[in-house]
Enzyme design. Structure first.
Site, short mmCIF file in Angstrom:
data_model
loop_
_atom_site.label_atom_id
_atom_site.label_comp_id
_atom_site.label_asym_id
_atom_site.label_seq_id
_atom_site.Cartn_x
_atom_site.Cartn_y
_atom_site.Cartn_z
N LEU A 350 0.82 -1.20 0.00
CA LEU A 350 0.00 0.00 0.00
C LEU A 350 0.86 1.25 0.00
O LEU A 350 1.82 1.36 0.76
CB LEU A 350 -0.91 0.02 1.23
CG LEU A 350 -1.81 -1.21 1.45
CD1 LEU A 350 -2.41 -1.16 2.84
CD2 LEU A 350 -2.88 -1.27 0.40
N ASP A 351 0.49 2.20 -0.85
CA ASP A 351 1.02 3.55 -0.73
C ASP A 351 0.32 4.19 0.48
O ASP A 351 -0.74 3.72 0.90
CB ASP A 351 0.73 4.32 -2.02
CG ASP A 351 1.15 5.77 -1.93
OD1 ASP A 351 2.27 6.03 -1.48
OD2 ASP A 351 0.34 6.64 -2.30
#
Length: 662
Positions: A350-351
């Site tokens: 995940l960013d």
């Protein structure tokens, strides 16, 4: 496609019913065998059956011929053999009965099976009709989306409204949207406030409030309130148009498991033909008289009952229905393979900004130097920040307005690059910026906020100091808030057995703070775009099946490198184009739905494949006549075709169960 198939089915059925009556009446107990004179009954059956086979069934026969010419045998190969065998045999029995041995003759003639050829054709066509109708229904949500965009819009020109076709709208045009209207193009609200129904794009049933600077998309219905918007994307560039293109492309793509089913079908056809040949040989060698007739009929029955229509439908039907359901919930699957890969994923990367968080700063605390002065401090700060274009400044102004506060008027605005800003408010000189800059300007009273500011900064938040004249007036704390939907989504992803990794270009402190709150397994901060790509590559080289979720341009390389790239719908166009799945609503709750959808679709496919294989394993021996020595049971081509069609219909019905909301 559907009207043509429907017409052939209806015409075929109308012609086949009298053929069945003429052929089967004598086999019904209590009805005389010679009720219909064969002298006129059989020719009439031939006249009625011929258009059924040659016109109604022409698409099936043509595909069967092509399969033999191209040496790519499929279910149409078996249909061609079964229909052609029964029809040509019956023609020969009618016109040249003397070519058949005496053992074939019954009641003064050779038995014909025109009803079998007609019924097989109609049943197979009916199955195709149901298949096409099911596919048509699964695309209903997409067609509804296409119908959402209005044909006209109200364009503002020189202060006046003019109704113009949507095709004439250009980027930069100002448009008025009234209550009950549908937003004509993608854009940004310039003035006004309204409540919008975004359910067709996001799957969220509750209306949402939108006001100045909020984005709106084509196809969204304005419930109440009027607003003026600026057109940002028009025509084929709108989100609505892109959704339709993405889903149509996905419907044409194929999942790996579908290719396996296709290969299996390719093997089944020659095996079935071999079994039919063996059945013919055995019945002709040791069967009862008339041996040739029994051999022919049983061989055709084997071909018809094992036609792998159900196997051919098992995968594509589930995928098409699943994609349609995903589209209704704002999950746009660009490649069918992504659905299958999601099932096998073990790592989700995940960013942070825009994925775990909202992607824009917001004021989380306003602490004045004197008690009760929060509102005044916010109004004074917003007065100066109104003149700045910095994202933090815009967050302060938005906080004041959302709190119902009107900023004071500011004069003599000055921006001090890299340090802060200053101006005059109510006759007092106001400085806003870094603590070190204020200290350099001799501001007193900063020490009282030092420890508090350090604590906030240790949590990864941004602190701006405010001074009036030469005295510290307070601090404002800003941060990029975690989305409300993120914590429960993280729990759900872990419940799926996924390892969660954060890759962010943000500072280590901020990343660690977010990671602690969300209990993220692995955190990598200060990561450049190229580094994100390399991290994904390393994970995959270790054998991980990786889902990458991001929203920015800097995430595009990593999205392309992952097994499944998932772009937040609120993100950049480049990120969305680089991904396999786009989440229109733009939060991780939609990712959870996508993973769940993947599991439901693949479970449905396995059910369909299991049923199709079991059906063939059970039906082939029965059709070949293995029960005849013990029970006297023999199937006819008509019964075989009905069983084959029933298996196909059951697969379609099972796939349509995916449309149910859960």
């Amino acid at each position: 496609m559907i009207p043509k198939v429907k017409a052939r089915v209806i015409a075929g059925a109308l012609l086949t019913v009298p053929v069945m009556i003429l052929a089967m009446a004598g086999h019904i107990p209590g009805i005389p065998h010679d009720l219909f004179d064969a002298a006129w009954s059989v020719p009439l059956q031939c006249m009625l059956t011929t258009p059924v086979v040659l016109w109604c069934g022409w698409p099936l026969l043509r595909k069967g011929v092509v399969s033999f010419i191209r040496r790519k045998l499929n279910m149409f190969s078996l249909i061609l053999l079964g229909v052609a065998a029964t029809y040509l045999y019956s023609l020969a029995a009618l016109f040249v009965p003397d070519m058949f041995p005496a053992s074939f003759h019954r009641h003064g003639g050779v038995p014909v099976y025109f009803e079998a050829a007609a019924m097989i054709t109609v049943l197979v066509l009916a199955g195709r009709w149901i298949e096409h109708a099911a596919q048509h229904r699964t695309g209903a949500a997409i067609r509804k989306l296409a119908e959402l965009s209005p044909r006209t819009a109200r364009r503002l020109e020189n202060g006046e409204e003019h109704e113009v076709p949507v095709d004439e709208i250009r980027v930069g045009d100002h448009l008025r949207v009234r209550p009950g209207d549908t937003v004509p193009v993608d854009g940004r609200i310039l003035e006004g406030r309204s409540t919008l129904d975004e359910s067709m794009l996001t799957g969220e049933s509750l209306p949402v409030n939108r006001s100045k600077d909020d984005d709106v998309a084509a196809g969204i219905r304005n419930i109440d309130g009027s607003f003026v918007m600026e057109a940002v994307k028009v025509g084929s560039d709108t989100l609505l148009a892109r959704i339709i293109r993405l889903v149509e492309h996905a419907r044409e793509s194929r999942a790996p498991i579908q290719r396996v089913a296709d290969r299996v079908t390719g093997y089944i056809v020659p095996v079935v033909m071999l079994i039919a040949a063996v059945t013919f040989a055995v019945w002709y060698a040791v069967g009862p008289e008339p041996r040739l007739l029994y051999a022919l009929i049983n061989a055709v029955t084997v071909i018809m009952i094992t036609c792998p229509c159900a196997l051919g439908l098992a995968t594509p039907m589930s995928i098409v229905v699943g994609m349609g359901r995903g589209a209704r919930h704002g999950i746009l699957i660009k490649e069918a393979a992504a659905l299958e890969t999601l099932l096998h994923a073990d790592t989700v990367v995940l960013d942070k900004t825009g994925t775990l968080t909202l992607g824009r700063p917001a004021v989380t605390a306003c602490i004045p130097a004197r008690d009760g002065g929060e509102n005044e401090l916010l109004r004074i700060t917003a007065a100066v920040e109104t003149h700045s274009e910095h994202p933090l400044a815009q967050a302060v102004v938005e906080e004041a307005r959302s709190s119902g506060l009107t900023p004071f008027e500011a004069e003599d605005f000055t921006a001090h690059a890299g340090e802060g800003i200053s101006g005059t408010v109510k006759g007092r000189h106001v400085r806003i910026g870094k603590r070190a800059w204020l200290e350099d300007n001799g501001i007193e009273g900063l020490a009282r906020f030092e420890r508090m500011a350090d604590d906030y900064e240790g949590q990864g938040k941004t602190v701006i100091h405010v001074a009036m004249d030469q005295e510290a007036a307070g601090i404002l704390v800003l941060s990029d808030p975690i989305r409300d939907s993120t914590p429960p989504a993280m729990d759900a992803l872990r419940a799926f057995g996924l390892r969660v990794v954060m890759l962010t270009g943000d500072a280590e402190k901020t990343a660690r703070h977010i990671g602690r709150i969300l209990e993220i397994d692995e955190i990598h901060a200060g990561v450049l775009p190229a580094d994100k790509h390399d991290f994904i590559k390393q994970f995959r080289e270790k054998g991980d099946v990786v889902i990458m979720v991001g929203d920015g341009i800097n995430d595009a390389p990593a999205l392309s490198a992952a097994d499944v790239g998932v772009a937040m719908g609120s993100g950049s166009d480049i990120a969305i184009d680089s991904a396999d799945i786009a989440l229109v609503k733009g939060d991780l709750a939609s990712l959870v739905k996508a993973v769940q959808l993947s599991r439901e679709v693949m479970r449905n496919i396995r059910q369909n494949l299991f049923f199709a294989f079991v059906y063939n394993l059970v039906s082939i021996p029965i059709a070949a006549g293995v029960l005849y020595p013990f029970t006297g049971l023999l199937l006819t081509p008509v019964v075989a075709s009905a069983a084959m069609s029933a298996s196909s219909i059951s697969v379609v019905m099972n796939a349509l169960r995916l449309r149910r909301e859960r």
